[in-house]
Design an enzyme around this catalytic site. Structure first.
Site, PDB file in Angstrom:
ATOM      1  N   ARG A  68       0.826  -1.202   0.000  1.00 52.71           N
ATOM      2  CA  ARG A  68       0.000   0.000   0.000  1.00 52.71           C
ATOM      3  C   ARG A  68       0.869   1.265   0.000  1.00 52.71           C
ATOM      4  NH1 ARG A  68      -2.011   1.104   4.228  1.00 52.71           N
ATOM      5  NH2 ARG A  68      -1.047  -0.427   5.603  1.00 52.71           N
ATOM      6  N   LYS A 126      -8.623  -2.597   0.636  1.00 54.54           N
ATOM      7  CA  LYS A 126      -8.559  -1.736   1.813  1.00 54.54           C
ATOM      8  C   LYS A 126      -9.396  -0.470   1.647  1.00 54.54           C
ATOM      9  CE  LYS A 126      -6.043  -4.300   4.475  1.00 54.54           C
ATOM     10  NZ  LYS A 126      -6.707  -5.016   5.601  1.00 54.54           N
ATOM     11  N   HIS A 160     -10.789  -4.863  12.220  1.00 56.07           N
ATOM     12  CA  HIS A 160      -9.684  -5.464  11.483  1.00 56.07           C
ATOM     13  C   HIS A 160      -9.288  -6.711  12.247  1.00 56.07           C
ATOM     14  CE1 HIS A 160      -5.332  -5.099   9.792  1.00 56.07           C
ATOM     15  NE2 HIS A 160      -6.089  -5.838   9.017  1.00 56.07           N
ATOM     16  N   SER A 166       0.051  -7.287  11.480  1.00 51.96           N
ATOM     17  CA  SER A 166       0.800  -8.237  10.665  1.00 51.96           C
ATOM     18  C   SER A 166       1.877  -8.933  11.483  1.00 51.96           C
ATOM     19  CB  SER A 166       1.446  -7.500   9.489  1.00 51.96           C
ATOM     20  OG  SER A 166       2.182  -8.374   8.681  1.00 51.96           O
ATOM     21  N   LYS A 216      -2.719 -13.729  13.265  1.00 49.04           N
ATOM     22  CA  LYS A 216      -4.170 -13.565  13.103  1.00 49.04           C
ATOM     23  C   LYS A 216      -4.765 -14.616  12.166  1.00 49.04           C
ATOM     24  CE  LYS A 216      -5.133  -9.608  11.250  1.00 49.04           C
ATOM     25  NZ  LYS A 216      -5.629  -9.752   9.857  1.00 49.04           N
ATOM     26  N   THR A 217      -4.150 -14.784  11.001  1.00 47.89           N
ATOM     27  CA  THR A 217      -4.672 -15.744  10.028  1.00 47.89           C
ATOM     28  C   THR A 217      -4.415 -17.179  10.491  1.00 47.89           C
ATOM     29  OG1 THR A 217      -4.366 -14.205   8.197  1.00 47.89           O
ATOM     30  CG2 THR A 217      -4.514 -16.529   7.637  1.00 47.89           C
ATOM     31  N   ASP A 238      -9.792 -11.442   7.904  1.00 45.51           N
ATOM     32  CA  ASP A 238      -9.215 -10.101   7.950  1.00 45.51           C
ATOM     33  C   ASP A 238     -10.152  -8.973   8.372  1.00 45.51           C
ATOM     34  OD1 ASP A 238      -6.858  -8.519   7.622  1.00 45.51           O
ATOM     35  OD2 ASP A 238      -7.630  -7.769   5.732  1.00 45.51           O
ATOM     36  N   ARG A 273       1.951 -12.448  -1.841  1.00 44.52           N
ATOM     37  CA  ARG A 273       0.564 -12.733  -1.464  1.00 44.52           C
ATOM     38  C   ARG A 273      -0.107 -13.676  -2.451  1.00 44.52           C
ATOM     39  NH1 ARG A 273      -1.861  -9.826   3.172  1.00 44.52           N
ATOM     40  NH2 ARG A 273      -0.447  -8.105   3.636  1.00 44.52           N
TER      41      ARG A 273
END
Length: 531
Positions: free
Chosen positions: A60, A200, A219, A239, A243-244, A258, A324
Site C-alpha cells: 500500500r 482496503k 480489522h 501483521s 491472526k490468520t 481479515d 501474497r
C-alpha cells in the site's frame, strides 16, 4: 461494446463515464483469466493460477491516500490520521482521470462488501487491469445473476494504474493517489498496480459507514465452533502476530481472516475471500492455504517462480517480503458458507512482544480491553528494518490505524458497549518472545499458544486460577492443560529476574507514553485501567 450481466439502468454511461472502448461487466473467472493473459498482464501458473508482478508498488501507499474534506464529513473524520484533499482538487482529478480513460477497455465488477444483507455495501469496481477485476471478485462477495440484474452501486471505485496524478493540480503528494470522496460516493486510485488498495478502500468505507449504524467495524479474523455459529470468536492483530494462522483452526469453522463487522445480530465477514501472505509458507504448517497456490484462478502476487517449471519459490523475497495469494473463501474446506456468526463469546487481541515481557495469555476487563484495543501494540525485531538494532514498539490503534477514518475512541466505545451487552470474555495473547527479548529469548511455542487458545475458547481457562500481573494489572492463568505452566510466568522464564523487571517497566512506560494521546477522549474507568 458492452459484454456481461449488468443492470441496464445503471451502466457506466448512466454514471457519466463515457467514451470508453469495450466495457466488460461481471465476467467470471475463466473470462477474466483469458483477458488478463491475452493483454499480457501476467501468465498462467501451475494448477491454473495467475502469476503477476505489481511492479514498483508491492504494498500500500499510505502517504498517497486522501479523504476529500467536504462539509458532510468535516466533523467526523480523524484528520490527524487521514490527509485531506480539497473538493476542487478532487474534481480536477476526477475529470482528468476520466479523460485519460477515454478509448480504453475496462472491466467492471458489481459486488457486496459484507455478508449481512442488512449492513452490506453495494460496490462497483471499475478496473483498467483484468487481473485487478479477478482479484476483487475473489476478495468481495459475489451477487448471483438475479441480483446483478437489479444491482445499484452505492459507491464506485475507479482503479487506473496507467494514470499519473499531478501533485500541483490534484492536491496530492506524488503521481500515485488514492482519494476517497464520501459525498460523491467515489474512490479514485491511480499509478499503482498493488491490488490491496482495492480491498482496503472498501474496508475504509465500511469503517466510516457502519459505526453510524451502531455496527462495530473490525480489522480481525473470526471463527466459530463447528456446528455452533453462536460460539464465535474474533482475533485482532497486526501483521506477524498470527491472526490468520490462529483463526484457521481445523477444529473450528472459519468466518473470515481479515475484516468483520459486529452488528445487533452478531459477527459477519466483509469479504468473500482471503489475501494471504505467502513468504515462507509451508505445506505442513498451512496445508489449506498452501493448496490454494495451485488452484484455478488464485492470484499469485509478486512471487518469484521458475520460468520453465513455474514452481513457486516461497522463500525468495527479492521482489518483496509482502508476497501474497488471493483466493475465494470456498477454497478453504472449513470456511463458513454464509460468512456469519453469533455475538463473539471471546475476543482475542494478538500481540508479538519482542521485549519478552508479556505473558502468553492474560484475561482483560472491558476497560482493559479498550485500553489494549486503542493501544494496538506489537513490536518490530532487530534486523527487520534498517537501523532497528533492538526491539521497537509499534502502536497501531484499533489494530488497524491506516484504515480508520473516524477517531479511535469511536471504535473503542463501540467495542466496549458490545462487550458489556453480550458478555464477551477478552484475552491478550502474546505470540512473541519468552525467556528474554528477541536475540536472547525464544519465540513462544505455537503448540503452547494453540493450547491456551483452545482452553480460552472452550471455557476451561476461565474456570481456573489467576494471578494479577504486577506491571500491567491484568489477570494471568496459573495453569493450563497442554501448556508448560512455567511459560505463564514470564519473569520466571528469564535468567535474570531483575533484568525482566527493568524491561517490563520500560515497556509499561512505552504504553503510557503512547496512550497519552487518548486520555482526554476516554472515560474515567478506561483511564484507571491505563498503566
Amino acid at each position: 461494446m458492452t459484454q456481461g450481466r449488468v443492470n441496464p439502468a445503471h451502466t457506466l454511461e448512466q454514471q457519466g463515464i463515457t467514451g470508453l472502448g469495450s466495457v466488460y461487466y461481471n465476467l467470471l473467472e475463466p473470462a477474466l483469466m483469458e483477458a488478463a493473459v491475452t493483454r499480457g498482464e501476467g501468465r498462467i501458473g501451475k494448477g491454473g493460477t495467475f502469476l503477476v508482478s505489481t511492479g514498483q508498488f508491492t504494498g500500500r501507499s499510505p502517504n498517497d491516500k486522501f479523504v476529500v474534506r467536504t462539509p458532510e464529513v468535516e466533523d467526523t473524520i480523524w484528520w490527524d490520521n487521514n490527509a485531506p484533499m480539497a473538493p476542487e482538487a478532487f474534481d480536477r482529478l476526477h475529470a482528468d482521470m476520466l479523460a485519460h480513460m477515454e478509448g480504453g477497455d475496462y472491466f467492471v465488477q458489481d459486488l457486496y462488501g459484507g455478508a449481512d444483507p442488512d449492513h452490506r455495501l453495494d460496490v462497483r469496481v471499475v478496473s483498467e487491469l483484468a487481473w485487478h477485476n479477478l482479484f476483487i471478485r475473489h476478495l468481495l462477495r459475489r451477487p448471483d445473476a438475479d441480483e446483478l440484474a437489479t444491482f445499484v452501486p452505492e459507491f464506485t471505485i475507479i482503479n487506473c494504474p496507467s494514470f499519473k496524478a499531478d501533485p500541483a493540480r490534484h492536491g496530492c503528494n506524488s503521481e500515485t493517489v488514492i482519494a476517497l470522496n464520501f459525498e460523491k460516493k467515489l474512490i479514485l486510485i491511480g499509478n499503482t498496480e498493488y491490488a490491496g488498495e482495492n480491498k482496503k478502500s472498501v474496508f475504509t468505507l465500511l469503517n466510516y459507514i457502519l459505526p453510524e449504524k451502531g455496527v462495530m467495524a473490525m480489522h480481525c479474523s473470526a471463527n466459530h465452533a463447528i456446528g455452533d455459529p453462536d460460539d464465535a470468536a474474533v482475533f485482532f492483530g497486526l501483521s506477524g502476530t498470527g491472526k490468520t494462522t490462529l483463526s484457521a483452526d481445523p477444529g473450528r469453522t472459519l468466518i473470515g481472516d481479515d475484516e468483520h463487522g459486529w452488528s445487533e445480530t452478531g459477527t459477519f465477514n466483509f469479504e468473500g475471500g482471503c489475501y494471504a501472505k505467502t513468504i515462507n509458507l509451508r505445506e505442513e504448517a498451512e496445508p489449506e492455504i498452501f493448496a490454494t497456490t495451485r488452484k484455478f484462478s488464485t492470484v499469485i502476487e509478486n512471487m518469484v517462480y521458475d520460468p520453465d517449471t513455474l514452481e513457486l519459490d516461497f522463500d525468495d523475497d527479492s521482489l518483496t517480503a509482502n508476497t501474497r495469494c488471493a483466493y475465494p473463501l470456498d477454497m478453504i474446506s472449513n470456511a463458513s458458507a454464509t460468512g456469519l456468526g453469533g455475538h463473539p463469546k471471546n475476543i482475542v487481541m494478538l500481540t508479538c512482544d519482542a521485549f519478552g515481557v508479556l505473558p502468553p495469555i492474560a484475561r482483560l476487563t472491558p476497560a482493559q480491553a479498550m485500553y489494549h484495543f486503542l493501544s494496538g501494540f506489537t513490536a518490530k525485531v532487530a534486523g527487520t528494518e534498517r537501523g532497528v538494532t533492538e526491539p521497537t514498539p509499534t502502536f497501531s490503534t484499533c489494530f488497524g490505524a491506516p484504515f480508520m477514518p473516524r477517531r479511535p475512541e469511536v471504535y473503542g466505545d463501540l467495542l466496549r458497549e458490545k462487550i458489556s451487552a453480550h458478555g464477551a470474555t477478552c484475552w491478550l495473547v502474546n505470540t512473541g518472545w519468552t525467556g528474554g527479548a528477541f536475540g536472547t529469548g525464544s519465540r513462544m511455542p505455537i503448540k503452547a499458544t494453540r493450547a491456551l487458545l483452545t482452553a480460552a475458547l472452550d471455557g476451561t481457562l476461565n474456570r481456573g486460577k489467576f494471578r494479577k500481573d504486577p506491571h500491567f494489572g491484568f489477570e494471568v492463568p496459573t495453569t493450563c492443560p497442554g501448556c508448560d505452566d512455567d511459560l505463564l510466568d514470564p519473569r520466571g522464564t528469564w535468567a535474570d529476574g531483575a533484568a525482566y523487571d527493568r524491561q517490563a517497566q520500560k515497556l509499561v512506560q512505552m504504553f503510557s507514553d503512547n496512550f497519552a494521546q487518548y486520555v482526554a477522549h476516554i472515560d474515567e474507568d478506561v483511564r484507571a485501567a491505563a498503566i
